[in-house]
Design a protein around this motif. Structure first.
Motif, PDB file in Angstrom:
ATOM      1  N   GLN A 201     -54.275  11.732   2.943  1.00 33.70           N
ATOM      2  CA  GLN A 201     -53.899  12.781   3.896  1.00 33.70           C
ATOM      3  C   GLN A 201     -52.966  12.233   4.976  1.00 33.70           C
ATOM      4  OE1 GLN A 201     -57.278  14.901   5.322  1.00 33.70           O
ATOM      5  NE2 GLN A 201     -56.109  16.414   6.460  1.00 33.70           N
ATOM      6  N   ALA A 202     -53.118  10.958   5.298  1.00 41.18           N
ATOM      7  CA  ALA A 202     -52.287  10.346   6.338  1.00 41.18           C
ATOM      8  C   ALA A 202     -50.823  10.248   5.934  1.00 41.18           C
ATOM      9  CB  ALA A 202     -52.833   8.957   6.674  1.00 41.18           C
ATOM     10  N   LEU A 203     -50.530  10.391   4.644  1.00 40.41           N
ATOM     11  CA  LEU A 203     -49.136  10.311   4.187  1.00 40.41           C
ATOM     12  C   LEU A 203     -48.295  11.477   4.692  1.00 40.41           C
ATOM     13  CD1 LEU A 203     -49.609   9.201   0.459  1.00 40.41           C
ATOM     14  CD2 LEU A 203     -48.630   7.835   2.306  1.00 40.41           C
ATOM     15  N   GLU A 204     -48.939  12.586   5.058  1.00 40.03           N
ATOM     16  CA  GLU A 204     -48.185  13.765   5.472  1.00 40.03           C
ATOM     17  C   GLU A 204     -47.261  13.459   6.639  1.00 40.03           C
ATOM     18  OE1 GLU A 204     -50.353  17.338   5.995  1.00 40.03           O
ATOM     19  OE2 GLU A 204     -51.041  17.428   3.916  1.00 40.03           O
ATOM     20  N   ASP A 205     -47.751  12.683   7.605  1.00 37.15           N
ATOM     21  CA  ASP A 205     -46.922  12.357   8.778  1.00 37.15           C
ATOM     22  C   ASP A 205     -45.696  11.542   8.373  1.00 37.15           C
ATOM     23  OD1 ASP A 205     -48.656  13.690  10.448  1.00 37.15           O
ATOM     24  OD2 ASP A 205     -49.818  11.898  10.942  1.00 37.15           O
ATOM     25  N   VAL A 206     -45.863  10.657   7.397  1.00 41.54           N
ATOM     26  CA  VAL A 206     -44.733   9.840   6.942  1.00 41.54           C
ATOM     27  C   VAL A 206     -43.735  10.711   6.174  1.00 41.54           C
ATOM     28  CG1 VAL A 206     -44.056   7.718   5.742  1.00 41.54           C
ATOM     29  CG2 VAL A 206     -46.351   7.919   6.730  1.00 41.54           C
ATOM     30  N   PHE A 207     -44.245  11.624   5.359  1.00 37.97           N
ATOM     31  CA  PHE A 207     -43.367  12.568   4.669  1.00 37.97           C
ATOM     32  C   PHE A 207     -42.487  13.310   5.682  1.00 37.97           C
ATOM     33  CE2 PHE A 207     -46.734  13.121   1.120  1.00 37.97           C
ATOM     34  CZ  PHE A 207     -46.118  12.171   0.331  1.00 37.97           C
ATOM     35  N   ILE A 208     -43.131  13.828   6.713  1.00 41.23           N
ATOM     36  CA  ILE A 208     -42.419  14.635   7.713  1.00 41.23           C
ATOM     37  C   ILE A 208     -41.402  13.780   8.467  1.00 41.23           C
ATOM     38  CG2 ILE A 208     -42.723  15.921   9.863  1.00 41.23           C
ATOM     39  CD1 ILE A 208     -45.453  16.859   8.704  1.00 41.23           C
ATOM     40  N   GLU A 209     -41.786  12.562   8.812  1.00 39.03           N
ATOM     41  CA  GLU A 209     -40.886  11.665   9.535  1.00 39.03           C
ATOM     42  C   GLU A 209     -39.667  11.307   8.670  1.00 39.03           C
ATOM     43  OE1 GLU A 209     -39.672  10.048  12.937  1.00 39.03           O
ATOM     44  OE2 GLU A 209     -41.585  11.112  12.688  1.00 39.03           O
ATOM     45  N   ASN A 210     -39.900  11.082   7.387  1.00 38.49           N
ATOM     46  CA  ASN A 210     -38.786  10.797   6.473  1.00 38.49           C
ATOM     47  C   ASN A 210     -37.785  11.934   6.452  1.00 38.49           C
ATOM     48  OD1 ASN A 210     -39.354   8.225   5.563  1.00 38.49           O
ATOM     49  ND2 ASN A 210     -40.460   8.902   3.738  1.00 38.49           N
ATOM     50  N   ARG A 211     -38.293  13.156   6.412  1.00 39.27           N
ATOM     51  CA  ARG A 211     -37.393  14.305   6.340  1.00 39.27           C
ATOM     52  C   ARG A 211     -36.584  14.450   7.629  1.00 39.27           C
ATOM     53  NH1 ARG A 211     -37.406  19.637   7.946  1.00 39.27           N
ATOM     54  NH2 ARG A 211     -35.883  20.869   6.789  1.00 39.27           N
ATOM     55  N   LYS A 212     -37.208  14.135   8.769  1.00 43.32           N
ATOM     56  CA  LYS A 212     -36.459  14.202  10.033  1.00 43.32           C
ATOM     57  C   LYS A 212     -35.291  13.223  10.017  1.00 43.32           C
ATOM     58  CE  LYS A 212     -40.269  15.729  13.014  1.00 43.32           C
ATOM     59  NZ  LYS A 212     -41.206  15.315  14.097  1.00 43.32           N
ATOM     60  N   GLU A 213     -35.522  12.063   9.422  1.00 38.64           N
ATOM     61  CA  GLU A 213     -34.488  11.038   9.371  1.00 38.64           C
ATOM     62  C   GLU A 213     -33.417  11.367   8.341  1.00 38.64           C
ATOM     63  OE1 GLU A 213     -34.779   6.347   8.895  1.00 38.64           O
ATOM     64  OE2 GLU A 213     -36.222   7.160  10.319  1.00 38.64           O
ATOM     65  N   ASP A 214     -33.815  12.024   7.241  1.00 40.57           N
ATOM     66  CA  ASP A 214     -32.868  12.384   6.184  1.00 40.57           C
ATOM     67  C   ASP A 214     -33.197  13.794   5.693  1.00 40.57           C
ATOM     68  OD1 ASP A 214     -31.170  12.638   4.050  1.00 40.57           O
ATOM     69  OD2 ASP A 214     -32.059  11.048   2.836  1.00 40.57           O
ATOM     70  N   PRO A 215     -32.589  14.831   6.326  1.00 39.07           N
ATOM     71  CA  PRO A 215     -32.897  16.220   5.951  1.00 39.07           C
ATOM     72  C   PRO A 215     -32.547  16.558   4.504  1.00 39.07           C
ATOM     73  CG  PRO A 215     -31.746  16.112   8.068  1.00 39.07           C
ATOM     74  CD  PRO A 215     -31.658  14.750   7.462  1.00 39.07           C
ATOM     75  N   SER A 216     -31.747  15.712   3.830  1.00 36.46           N
ATOM     76  CA  SER A 216     -31.368  16.008   2.448  1.00 36.46           C
ATOM     77  C   SER A 216     -32.429  15.567   1.445  1.00 36.46           C
ATOM     78  CB  SER A 216     -30.040  15.316   2.108  1.00 36.46           C
ATOM     79  OG  SER A 216     -30.198  13.912   2.055  1.00 36.46           O
ATOM     80  N   LEU A 217     -33.503  14.928   1.911  1.00 35.02           N
ATOM     81  CA  LEU A 217     -34.550  14.485   0.993  1.00 35.02           C
ATOM     82  C   LEU A 217     -35.154  15.668   0.247  1.00 35.02           C
ATOM     83  CD1 LEU A 217     -36.673  11.799   2.919  1.00 35.02           C
ATOM     84  CD2 LEU A 217     -35.361  11.457   0.830  1.00 35.02           C
ATOM     85  N   LEU A 218     -35.413  15.456  -1.033  1.00 36.55           N
ATOM     86  CA  LEU A 218     -36.082  16.482  -1.827  1.00 36.55           C
ATOM     87  C   LEU A 218     -37.551  16.095  -1.969  1.00 36.55           C
ATOM     88  CD1 LEU A 218     -33.197  17.180  -4.352  1.00 36.55           C
ATOM     89  CD2 LEU A 218     -33.876  18.517  -2.365  1.00 36.55           C
ATOM     90  N   TRP A 219     -38.144  16.301  -3.149  1.00 40.07           N
ATOM     91  CA  TRP A 219     -39.578  16.039  -3.275  1.00 40.07           C
ATOM     92  C   TRP A 219     -39.907  14.570  -2.989  1.00 40.07           C
ATOM     93  CZ3 TRP A 219     -41.515  20.507  -2.998  1.00 40.07           C
ATOM     94  CH2 TRP A 219     -41.056  21.588  -3.757  1.00 40.07           C
ATOM     95  N   GLN A 220     -40.884  14.372  -2.107  1.00 39.61           N
ATOM     96  CA  GLN A 220     -41.490  13.061  -1.891  1.00 39.61           C
ATOM     97  C   GLN A 220     -42.887  13.152  -2.503  1.00 39.61           C
ATOM     98  OE1 GLN A 220     -40.847  11.493   2.264  1.00 39.61           O
ATOM     99  NE2 GLN A 220     -40.074  13.564   2.616  1.00 39.61           N
ATOM    100  N   VAL A 221     -43.198  12.220  -3.408  1.00 37.54           N
ATOM    101  CA  VAL A 221     -44.411  12.366  -4.208  1.00 37.54           C
ATOM    102  C   VAL A 221     -45.172  11.047  -4.281  1.00 37.54           C
ATOM    103  CG1 VAL A 221     -45.334  13.137  -6.428  1.00 37.54           C
ATOM    104  CG2 VAL A 221     -43.118  13.998  -5.655  1.00 37.54           C
ATOM    105  N   PHE A 222     -46.496  11.158  -4.109  1.00 37.97           N
ATOM    106  CA  PHE A 222     -47.361  10.026  -4.429  1.00 37.97           C
ATOM    107  C   PHE A 222     -48.223  10.418  -5.619  1.00 37.97           C
ATOM    108  CE2 PHE A 222     -51.518   7.789  -3.880  1.00 37.97           C
ATOM    109  CZ  PHE A 222     -51.067   6.555  -4.332  1.00 37.97           C
ATOM    110  N   GLY A 223     -48.046   9.693  -6.735  1.00 36.90           N
ATOM    111  CA  GLY A 223     -48.877   9.902  -7.910  1.00 36.90           C
ATOM    112  C   GLY A 223     -49.945   8.837  -7.949  1.00 36.90           C
ATOM    113  N   SER A 224     -51.193   9.239  -7.852  1.00 34.24           N
ATOM    114  CA  SER A 224     -52.296   8.287  -7.783  1.00 34.24           C
ATOM    115  C   SER A 224     -52.782   7.906  -9.178  1.00 34.24           C
ATOM    116  CB  SER A 224     -53.452   8.904  -6.982  1.00 34.24           C
ATOM    117  OG  SER A 224     -54.636   8.173  -7.182  1.00 34.24           O
TER     118      SER A 224
END
Length: 1113
Positions: A201-224
């Motif tokens: 669940q803590a990955l959500e903040d990193v996902f959001i931060e990545n998008r702020k830095e690069d708005p062109s990012l598409l799907w960010q995925v963690f496959g467990s």
């Protein structure tokens, strides 16, 4: 057979002399009615008349010379720019490298954060589902059961989110949350899954931060590694119509990121004890095992009893690509159980396969996967001989089916060879147990630490959430926790991935300055294309990557093989070659010249190439700084000018960001005009190069109308229309009414006539294509037109380029009459009709007076009928000529007027074939662990209910394990991918005039064939067939579905194409702990207890879960 007499050639050998003498006698001998077959010089005279007529019409109406002058008069309005291939390749490769580098930075942040979060996480044994807050992407998904009834959803604690449409993702998303997808056959209430949900669940903040830095990012995925997928941004899951069995661990990108390449030999026990259900389980297990392999892996499959033998025609390890795996899957279904078990035979075969160094292979992880129902022999002597003490080959053993054999020997084999032991008692255990070996292979990667954290870019594949074709950057995520004795954990947590849409990469490549036949492409280390104009998969298949080899995307030749090898090796280079290409409509073959330039894309496994024809070295860049002139030219795009200036189609290009594209060109033109009333061609939101060139070409083609077309009477020469098309995107048709019947693409770069005219000199005829089944229309009510086009070549300041194509559209019926006159004995003085022969004398037949006895046709360079003196041929214009006269077309081919090129289209779609039992068995459900079985919550879950349903089905239906009722991953059986065989014909190098005889005894036919100069036409004159004894095998041109095993994979694997695997390999670490090597001693509940509890559960829940009709039998 056809005996030929080429002009000006003597018979090379004496036996041929008789044939030539016979031919001369036949040519000279008058027929019974006094007419003789035309002499060669007569037919050459007809050919010259035809050539002169065509040239005259094109000079008057084509306006090539006038258009050259118009360009010259307007050269102050444009510049001639140069395409410098090496600079273009260097720039585009650099831009793609920068794009991917931004994604890599985001990927590394995510992977590092995931390892930190998991290390800090405290395991909770008593965690409950209501303790976890997350968005379950399948919570709002509705599934239909096979009978069409909606399946009642489980109660869910999922967050309720609002979604908004997003153009980047082509779907509704929520940027404030990530979404979770859990495979249907995994119980989401288990302790393992809940803990996984907790720390990820803590990955959500990193996902959001990545998008702020690069708005062109598409799907960010963690496959467990547990099967959980957490992806950002949140969006509802795109479910199939049936049960959703998506599992991230079987996705191409996950497999590629979770382990190093593999050399795998699968051996299957087919002794007499393996029969019925057990054998079916084994076949399905092999099928599923093959699906865990990627194109970087190599595999072979063998069956064994007293002896071992390969199940297919493959005698050694072969690349685990789609086509090879399909062969294995088909042939595995043919395995039959008989004889006795000899493990030694199976293992010796497998080790010999892995030790064969004379073949291409992965040269990394080596493993043997053995499926058996059990046995006593440990074959220790085999392991001592082949594998000990280094244990370079891992052994994985699978005990399949319900039996009472001692499994200790199977456990020992796996544990003694750094492998793992698995049990597959039922269909439900197959999916999970055929993929968990990846955890073992991941151990050396985890223990290697940062050295193994290498970003890999995948093959092209279809995104499961609707982005279309993508590539994914992957990075493994490791478990960094340590046990009480400070030993490092050796489990892989999963794989982090970030998608890049191919369309985003394409936007970095030049397009319109390269001309209609120039393009950019890119390939990976397997030689598969990442970018190519011919990469157009026709079917969405989420389970398999899209693997089109560069040599299959184009017509293969030695030059292209060498270019491909150089690109895979990471070199740069340039080569000017002569090669064959298919036309855009795939009906024709052209021999062309091209310059190939290539260079590696740094920091990736990709290499970029540029292909340019000689005439695209230079291009026009308009510079319409005069706004008054802009407005003047723009007015010629307005529909109210079409009646006087001709109809204008504009290419549907992205001229401006706010321009709404449309497949309807009238609507698109309206959208364009409406936007141009708001913005100027120099607006920052518009592509100034495209807009200026479009408006310039509007003005230039209008001047062609004024100076040439308006002053001519098209009816005099039986023309339906005249036209001009340009690189700038304009297609102008005159008169306006002719646009109603215009069937060509409004984008000139996508129009076959346009591209072929650029590549061929002279006048290119294009009849309307008719397939073999076409039966014709009423010619009185439907006018048929034949396009004739030619490129306009300019030379400006010593720079040569072809910015436009002009042409005419002939009226078929009128030109067929004209053709008969031109190919006749009528002279200019014969005003009262055709000359007649006196009955007492003899004279030559011609195409007008003797059309009942003489066939005269014009055939184009693809073998398609263009004109004929036979009225019953008119509705067949556009058909492959073998459909019209198979005997004559065969003679033309046999006399080398035509060459044939066969190739395969690996991206086609076909209707599904009749069902059989040779496919995959149905996917199963979750196999409960010991913790699940001891948990009361699990017994009241949907997973337990699914398991019981499976048990009842297996008892009730003997056909439940049949394969015809199941479609991969729950998708409906509609269309399926297939291989189509294509055959094209094209002119050979023969330019001579031929007289020949088709020798059929009393049914022999004479024919004459001659190429028409400066055209793509062949003029043929022949006797009409007198009887049916001369029938020939019809040459096939239409695309057909390739027969099974065509192309022959068994032969192709013996000459594999050059490739390279990933440059990193992690298959060994001295500190690896191999003690965890199987779960053979698992708690096994009493079957009586299981049935009692399930029947009780069934009784108490029938109101909620009514039994399927089958279970009531």
């Amino acid at each position: 057979m056809a005996m030929a007499a080429p002009t000006g050639s003597a018979a090379p050998v004496a036996p041929a002399l008789c044939g030539h003498l016979a031919l001369l006698l036949l040519l000279a001998a008058p027929a019974a009615h006094g007419y003789s077959f035309p002499q060669q010089h007569t037919m050459q005279y007809w050919a010259r008349r035809l050539e002169q007529e065509i040239d005259g019409v094109m000079r008057i109406f084509g306006g090539v010379q006038q258009l050259r002058k118009i360009y010259d008069d307007n050269k102050s309005l444009f510049e001639v720019k140069e395409n410098v291939p090496r600079k273009l390749v260097e720039k585009v490769a650099g831009d793609i490298e920068s794009l991917l580098a931004k994604k890599v930075r985001a990927l590394k942040r995510l992977a590092n954060a995931a390892e930190k979060f998991q290390k800090a996480h405290h395991w909770q044994d008593n965690i409950r589902e209501e303790d976890i807050e997350y968005y379950d992407s399948k919570a709002d998904t509705e599934y239909d059961d096979p009978d069409g009834e909606e399946i009642e959803r489980e109660k869910s604690n999922s967050l309720k989110l609002e979604f908004t449409d997003d153009d980047n993702f082509k779907t509704k998303v929520n940027y404030s949350y990530a979404a979770v997808q859990i495979p249907t056959d995994i119980y989401k209430g288990s302790t393992v899954i809940l803990n996984e949900l907790n720390w990820t669940q803590a990955l959500e903040d990193v996902f959001i931060e990545n998008r702020k830095e690069d708005p062109s990012l598409l799907w960010q995925v963690f496959g467990s590694a547990t099967g959980v997928t957490r992806y950002y941004p949140a969006t509802p899951w795109r479910a199939p119509n049936k049960i959703d069995l998506y599992d991230v661990r079987r996705r191409p990108w996950y497999i590629q990121g979770a382990s190093s390449p593999k050399d795998m030999v699968i051996i299957v026990d087919v002794s007499g004890s393996v029969s019925g259900l057990t054998l079916k389980l084994m076949k399905t297990s092999v099928y599923e095992m093959l699906d865990t392999l990627s194109d970087d892996d190599y595999v072979n499959v063998a069956s064994f009893n007293e002896k071992a033998k390969p199940v297919s025609c493959f005698k050694h390890l072969v690349q685990a690509n789609i086509r090879n795996k399909k062969v294995f899957k088909e042939d595995v279904q043919g395995m039959v159980a008989k004889g006795t078990t000899d493990y030694k035979a199976g293992f010796e075969y497998a080790f010999d396969q892995l030790q064969n160094s004379n073949i291409t292979r992965a040269n990394c992880n080596k493993m043997i996967m053995m499926f058996t129902d059990g046995g006593e022999d440990r074959v220790q002597d085999v392991f001592e001989k082949y594998n000990w003490p280094n244990k370079t080959v891992r052994v994985f053993t699978f005990s399949v089916g319900q039996h009472n054999y001692d499994v200790t020997p199977l456990q020992w084999m796996a544990c003694a060879n750094k492998g793992y032991y698995f049990e597959i008692p039922s269909i439900g255990a197959i999916r999970i147990n055929t993929q968990e070996y990846l955890d073992v292979l991941g151990r050396p990667m985890v223990l290697a630490g940062n050295r193994a954290k290498q970003v890999q870019w995948t093959n092209v594949y279809q995104d499961a959430l609707g982005l279309g074709l993508v590539v994914t950057g992957t990075l493994p995520v490791f478990n960094l926790t340590e046990d009480s004795s400070d030993r490092k954990n050796q489990l892989i947590l999963g794989v982090m991935g970030i998608d890049v849409a191919l369309n985003d990469i394409k936007r970095l490549t030049p397009r319109y300055n390269l001309g209609a036949n120039g393009y950019v492409f890119a390939i990976d280390l397997n030689g598969y294309v990442l970018l190519h104009p011919n990469l157009q998969p026709q079917i969405i298949n989420f389970r398999e990557p899209v693997t089109l080899d560069f040599l299959d995307a184009e017509l293969e030749d030695e030059n292209k093989e060498e270019i491909r090898r150089s690109m895979i090796d990471g070199n740069d280079g340039q080569r000017f070659i002569k090669t064959l290409i298919k036309s855009l409509d795939e009906q024709y073959i052209d021999e062309v010249f091209r310059t190939y330039t290539w260079a590696p894309i740094k920091s990736t496994n990709y290499s970029l190439g540029l292909v340019l024809p000689p005439y695209s070295t230079y291009y026009i860049q308009a510079n319409l700084s005069d706004q008054i002139l802009q407005v003047k030219y723009f007015e010629y795009l307005l529909p109210n000018s079409f009646e006087s200036e001709g109809h204008v189609f504009i290419a549907p290009r992205e001229y401006c960001k706010d321009l709404d594209l449309s497949d309807n060109n009238t609507e698109f033109l309206e959208n364009f005009i409406a936007l141009m009333e708001k913005v100027t061609p120099d607006s920052k939101q518009c592509d100034n190069f495209l807009l200026h060139n479009l408006i310039l070409d509007t003005g230039i083609t209008q001047q062609l109308v004024d100076q040439v077309w308006k002053d001519q009477d098209l009816n005099t020469y039986s023309l339906l229309a005249v036209f001009a098309a340009t690189d700038g995107g304009i297609t102008r048709i005159f008169p306006n009414k002719a646009a109603d019947d215009w069937e060509e693409e409004p984008e000139p770069f996508n129009a076959s006539f346009y591209r072929r005219s650029l590549d061929n000199k002279g006048y290119i005829f294009k009849p309307p294509y008719r397939d073999a089944g076409y039966r014709g229309l009423d010619l009185e009510n439907n006018t048929i037109g034949i396009l004739v086009s030619t490129a306009v070549e300019l030379s400006i300041g010593g720079k040569t380029l072809k910015p436009a194509v002009v042409g005419v559209k002939l009226d078929l019926e009128a030109w067929a009459e004209k053709f008969k006159v031109l190919a006749s004995n009528r002279t200019d003085r014969d005003q009262l009709g055709t000359r007649r022969c006196d009955p007492s004398s003899s004279c030559e037949m011609d195409c007008e007076a003797n059309n009942k006895d003489l066939i005269c046709v014009l055939i184009d360079d693809g073998g398609f009928l263009v004109l004929s003196n036979q009225e019953d041929h008119w509705y067949q214009v556009g058909k492959f000529f073998s459909e019209v006269d198979a005997n004559l077309m065969s003679a033309l081919y046999n006399n080398s007027f035509y060459a044939r090129k066969e190739s395969y289209d690996f991206q086609s779609v076909c209707a599904p074939e009749a069902p059989s039992n040779t496919g995959a068995a149905p996917r199963g459900v979750f196999v409960p662990t010991v913790a699940d079985l001891l948990s009361l919550a699990w017994w009241t879950s949907a997973a337990a209910w699914s398991l019981f349903q499976q048990f009842l089905y297996s008892l009730t239906y003997s056909s439940w394990f049949q394969t015809e009722e199941v479609v991969g991953d729950g998708m409906e059986a509609r269309e399926t991918s297939c291989i189509m065989k294509q055959t094209q014909y094209y002119f050979s190098t023969v330019n001579a005039t031929y007289n020949a005889i088709i020798d059929c005894g009393n049914c022999s036919r004479l024919f004459h064939a001659q190429r028409l100069a400066n055209t793509n036409l062949l003029f043929v004159v022949a006797d009409k067939p007198l009887c049916s004894q001369c029938e020939s095998v019809k040459l096939l041109q239409a695309e057909v579905r390739a027969p099974p095993r065509d192309p022959n994979q068994c032969e192709l694997v013996d000459r594999p194409r050059y490739r390279k695997g990933p440059h990193i390999c992690f298959d060994y670490n001295a500190t690896e702990d191999t003690s965890d090597c199987g779960r053979g001693a698992s708690f096994s509940p009493s079957l009586g207890v299981l049935l009692s509890l399930q029947l009780l559960l069934l009784y108490s829940s029938t109101s909620r879960h009514p039994l399927p009709p089958a279970a009531c039998l």
